[in-house]
Enzyme design. Structure first.
Site, PDB file in Angstrom:
ATOM      1  N   ASP A   1      60.879  47.444  -7.559  1.00  0.00           N
ATOM      2  CA  ASP A   1      61.525  48.639  -8.119  1.00  0.00           C
ATOM      3  C   ASP A   1      60.465  49.639  -8.582  1.00  0.00           C
ATOM      4  O   ASP A   1      60.653  50.851  -8.483  1.00  0.00           O
ATOM      5  CB  ASP A   1      62.449  48.285  -9.295  1.00  0.00           C
ATOM      6  CG  ASP A   1      63.916  48.128  -8.854  1.00  0.00           C
ATOM      7  OD1 ASP A   1      64.139  47.687  -7.704  1.00  0.00           O
ATOM      8  OD2 ASP A   1      64.819  48.455  -9.640  1.00  0.00           O
TER       9      ASP A   1
ATOM     10  N   LYS B   1      50.439  35.114 -12.605  1.00  0.00           N
ATOM     11  CA  LYS B   1      50.258  35.117 -14.063  1.00  0.00           C
ATOM     12  C   LYS B   1      49.671  33.751 -14.435  1.00  0.00           C
ATOM     13  O   LYS B   1      50.221  33.007 -15.267  1.00  0.00           O
ATOM     14  CB  LYS B   1      51.618  35.375 -14.743  1.00  0.00           C
ATOM     15  CG  LYS B   1      51.572  35.550 -16.241  1.00  0.00           C
ATOM     16  CD  LYS B   1      51.029  36.897 -16.689  1.00  0.00           C
ATOM     17  CE  LYS B   1      50.827  36.923 -18.198  1.00  0.00           C
ATOM     18  NZ  LYS B   1      50.133  38.138 -18.659  1.00  0.00           N
TER      19      LYS B   1
ATOM     20  N   ASP C   1      50.681  41.831 -14.617  1.00  0.00           N
ATOM     21  CA  ASP C   1      50.753  42.959 -15.552  1.00  0.00           C
ATOM     22  C   ASP C   1      49.778  44.056 -15.132  1.00  0.00           C
ATOM     23  O   ASP C   1      50.111  45.251 -15.114  1.00  0.00           O
ATOM     24  CB  ASP C   1      50.545  42.505 -17.015  1.00  0.00           C
ATOM     25  CG  ASP C   1      49.395  41.540 -17.212  1.00  0.00           C
ATOM     26  OD1 ASP C   1      48.749  41.137 -16.216  1.00  0.00           O
ATOM     27  OD2 ASP C   1      49.121  41.178 -18.380  1.00  0.00           O
TER      28      ASP C   1
ATOM     29  N   ASP D   1      60.996  41.212  -7.883  1.00  0.00           N
ATOM     30  CA  ASP D   1      62.131  42.062  -8.247  1.00  0.00           C
ATOM     31  C   ASP D   1      61.628  43.280  -9.010  1.00  0.00           C
ATOM     32  O   ASP D   1      61.966  44.421  -8.697  1.00  0.00           O
ATOM     33  CB  ASP D   1      63.116  41.263  -9.118  1.00  0.00           C
ATOM     34  CG  ASP D   1      64.303  42.109  -9.541  1.00  0.00           C
ATOM     35  OD1 ASP D   1      64.825  42.842  -8.678  1.00  0.00           O
ATOM     36  OD2 ASP D   1      64.688  42.046 -10.726  1.00  0.00           O
TER      37      ASP D   1
ATOM     38  N   TYR E   1      65.379  32.431 -10.744  1.00  0.00           N
ATOM     39  CA  TYR E   1      66.711  32.791 -10.247  1.00  0.00           C
ATOM     40  C   TYR E   1      67.531  31.562  -9.866  1.00  0.00           C
ATOM     41  O   TYR E   1      68.750  31.560  -9.991  1.00  0.00           O
ATOM     42  CB  TYR E   1      66.591  33.681  -9.003  1.00  0.00           C
ATOM     43  CG  TYR E   1      66.333  35.126  -9.283  1.00  0.00           C
ATOM     44  CD1 TYR E   1      65.181  35.537  -9.945  1.00  0.00           C
ATOM     45  CD2 TYR E   1      67.231  36.104  -8.869  1.00  0.00           C
ATOM     46  CE1 TYR E   1      64.936  36.880 -10.179  1.00  0.00           C
ATOM     47  CE2 TYR E   1      66.995  37.443  -9.103  1.00  0.00           C
ATOM     48  CZ  TYR E   1      65.847  37.827  -9.762  1.00  0.00           C
ATOM     49  OH  TYR E   1      65.610  39.153  -9.994  1.00  0.00           O
TER      50      TYR E   1
HETATM   51  C1  IPM Z   1      67.478  43.016  -6.052  1.00  0.00           C
HETATM   52  C2  IPM Z   1      68.480  42.936  -7.185  1.00  0.00           C
HETATM   53  C3  IPM Z   1      68.989  41.513  -7.341  1.00  0.00           C
HETATM   54  C4  IPM Z   1      67.793  40.656  -7.706  1.00  0.00           C
HETATM   55  C5  IPM Z   1      70.114  41.334  -8.366  1.00  0.00           C
HETATM   56  C6  IPM Z   1      71.247  42.260  -8.128  1.00  0.00           C
HETATM   57  C7  IPM Z   1      70.576  39.912  -8.394  1.00  0.00           C
HETATM   58  O1  IPM Z   1      67.951  43.443  -8.362  1.00  0.00           O
HETATM   59  O2  IPM Z   1      67.839  42.689  -4.915  1.00  0.00           O
HETATM   60  O3  IPM Z   1      66.344  43.416  -6.301  1.00  0.00           O
HETATM   61  O4  IPM Z   1      67.401  40.590  -8.881  1.00  0.00           O
HETATM   62  O5  IPM Z   1      67.234  40.031  -6.796  1.00  0.00           O
HETATM   63 MN    MN Z   2      66.034  44.346  -8.135  1.00  0.00          MN
END
Ligand code: IPM
Ligand code: MN
Ligand code: NAD
Length: 365
Positions: A256, A196, A228, A252, A146
Site C-alpha cells: 500500500d 525484522k 521499518d 500488505d 493471517y
Molecule cells: C490486500 C487486503 C487484504 C489483505 C485484506 C482485505 C484481507 O488488504 O489484499 O492487501 O490484508 O491481504
Molecule cells: Mn492490503
C-alpha cells in the site's frame, strides 16, 4: 480458436464499476486476437453475503474451480457497515482468505510502477524519482499471522486477551524465495529480503532460507533490509529496490505504501499465484468513500487484466499493448480524480471514460 474461461468476481464498493472497464478491455482483446474469452460473473464478498447468505457461495467456488483464471474486484465494507455481518462471514475472513487458501496462492506479485512520463503523478520529488519508479513487491500470501492459530478469551487475571500465531516453515519460505529469485534473475538481479530479524525469530528463519535458496541463483545479489527502514527508503530512494520479497503482513503494508509513492492505490494491480491457479485483483480495497460515483481509477483492474493476459494466457505482447494504451491515455493529458497533483493541467475523466479511452488507444495499436 483457443477459449479461456474467466471467473469474474465483481466484489463490493467500486468493484463492479472498475470490473465493467476491465471487461471492455477483455472483450476488445478477444476481437483483436484469435482467442475467445468465456466470461462468467459470480457473487463474492459482502454483496454475496447479503444476497446468498455466504460471502464465498458454493456456486462461486465451483465456477472458480473450473475457470482458467479468476479476475477479482475488491471486496469489503466500511468499518461501520462491516458490523452488519458476523465477523467470520465478513468478506475478508469469509471470502478473500478462503479464496487464497483454496488455491494456495502463495506468491503475490504487486508491481509498483510509474514510467517516467507519468512521474508527475507521484508525490515524490522529480529528483528522487529519476527515470521513474519500477519495482516488484513479492508478498507471501498464505502464511504468517493471517493464517496462524488464533485464540481469544479471558485470562487468569480476568482480562480479555488475544493470541495470534505467526508461523512459517522452511518449505513455505523456500517456495516464495524461489519465485523471488527467478523474478530477480529476469530483472536487475538484485533481490531485497525485507525482514525484522532483530526481533522476530520468524525473520531469522526467513533470511536463513533466503540465503540457502540463493545459492542456486549466484548471479542474483541478495540484500537484507529491515522492514521499518524499508518503509523510509521507499519514500526517500525507491530506486535502490528492484525486487522485494517479504512475509504476508509486511507485504500488505509496504505494497500500500507502494501505491502511496505512485500517487494512488488506483495504480496498483496484482497477481496471486498458486501451484495450479492464478487469480488477479487490484491491491486496493473497495473504496467505500467513492463507490457508485463513477470516479474510481480502473487502472488497477485493467492492469490486473494485463497481468492475466501475460501470466495465464501467454499473451505477453497484448499485455504490453494494454499497459501502453493506459499510459497513453494519461500521457495525452487525461487523469482520473485520484491523481490529484495534476488537477490543474489535466482533464479529469470518469471511470467509464477512462475505459473507453483505453479501448480507443488499444484499438490504434
Ligand atoms: C490486500 C487486503 C487484504 C489483505 C485484506 C482485505 C484481507 O488488504 O489484499 O492487501 O490484508 O491481504
Ligand atoms: Mn492490503
Ligand atoms: P481502500 O484501498 O479501499 O481505500 C483507501 C483509499 O484509496 C480511499 O481513499 C480510496 O478512495 C482510495 N482508492 C482505492 N482504490 C482506488 C481506485 N481504484 N481509484 C481511486 N481511489 C482509490 O482501503 P480502505 O478504505 O481501508 O478499505 C475499504 C475496504 O476494502 C475494507 O473493507 C477493506 O477490508 C477492503 N479491502 C479489500 C481488499 C481486497 O479485496 N483485496 C484490499 C484492501 C482492502
Amino acid at each position: 480458436m483457443t477459449n479461456h474461461k474467466i471467473a469474474l468476481l465483481d466484489g463490493d464498493g467500486i468493484g463492479p464499476e472498475i470490473m465493467a472497464e476491465a471487461v471492455k478491455i477483455i472483450e476488445l482483446v478477444a476481437k483483436r486476437n484469435s482467442v475467445t474469452f468465456e466470461l462468467h460473473h459470480a457473487p463474492f464478498g459482502a454483496g454475496a453475503w447479503f444476497s446468498d447468505g455466504h460471502s464465498f457461495p458454493e456456486q462461486t467456488k465451483a465456477l472458480c474451480d473450473e475457470a482458467d483464471a479468476i479476475l477479482k474486484g475488491p471486496i469489503g465494507l466500511s468499518h461501520e457497515e462491516s458490523k452488519k455481518i458476523p465477523m467470520d462471514m465478513q468478506p475478508e475472513r469469509g471470502a478473500l482468505l478462503p479464496l487464497r487458501r483454496r488455491y494456495d496462492t502463495y506468491a503475490n506479485f504487486r508491481p509498483v510502477s510509474l514510467p517516467r512520463g507519468l512521474a508527475h503523478f507521484s508525490p515524490l520529488k522529480p529528483e528522487i524519482i529519476g527515470d521513474g519508479i519500477d519495482l516488484m513487491i513479492i508478498r507471501e500470501l498464505v502464511g504468517g499471522l493471517y493464517f496462524g492459530e488464533k485464540q481469544t478469551g479471558v485470562n487468569a487475571r480476568g482480562k480479555r486477551y488475544v493470541h495470534e500465531m505467526l508461523e512459517y516453515d522452511e518449505d513455505q519460505i523456500a517456495r516464495i524465495a524461489k519465485v523471488a529469485f527467478v523474478t530477480a534473475q529476469k530483472r536487475k538481479k538484485v533481490l531485497h529480503s525485507i525482514h525484522k530479524s532483530n526481533v522476530l525469530n520468524s525473520s531469522v528463519l526467513w533470511n536463513e532460507v533466503m540465503e540457502e535458496v540463493g545459492k542456486d541463483y549466484p548471479e542474483v545479489e541478495l540484500r537484507y533490509t529491515l522492514v521499518d527502514a524499508a518503509a523510509t527508503y521507499l519514500c526517500l530512494d525507491p530506486g535502490q529496490f528492484d525486487v522485494m520479497v517479504m512475509e504476508n503482513m509486511f507485504g500488505d503494508i509496504l505494497s500500500d505504501q507502494g501505491g502511496g509513492i505512485l500517487g494512488s492505490l488506483g495504480l496498483m494491480p496484482s497477481a496471486c499465484v498458486g501451484p495450479e491457479k492464478i487469480y488477479y485483483e487490484p491491491s486496493h480495497g473497495s473504496a467505500p468513500d467513492i463507490a457508485g460515483q463513477n470516479v474510481a481509477n480502473p487502472y488497477s483492474m485493467i492492469g490486473s487484466v494485463a497481468m492475466m493476459l501475460e501470466m495465464s494466457f501467454g499473451m505477453a505482447e497484448e499485455a504490453k499493448n494494454v499497459w501502453q494504451a493506459m499510459q497513453s491515455v494519461f500521457a495525452k493529458g487525461y487523469s482520473t480524480p485520484d491523481l490529484s497533483p495534476t488537477k490543474n493541467e489535466a482533464e479529469i475523466i470518469s471511470t467509464d471514460r477512462f475505459g473507453d479511452l483505453v479501448a480507443e488507444e488499444l484499438n490504434a495499436l
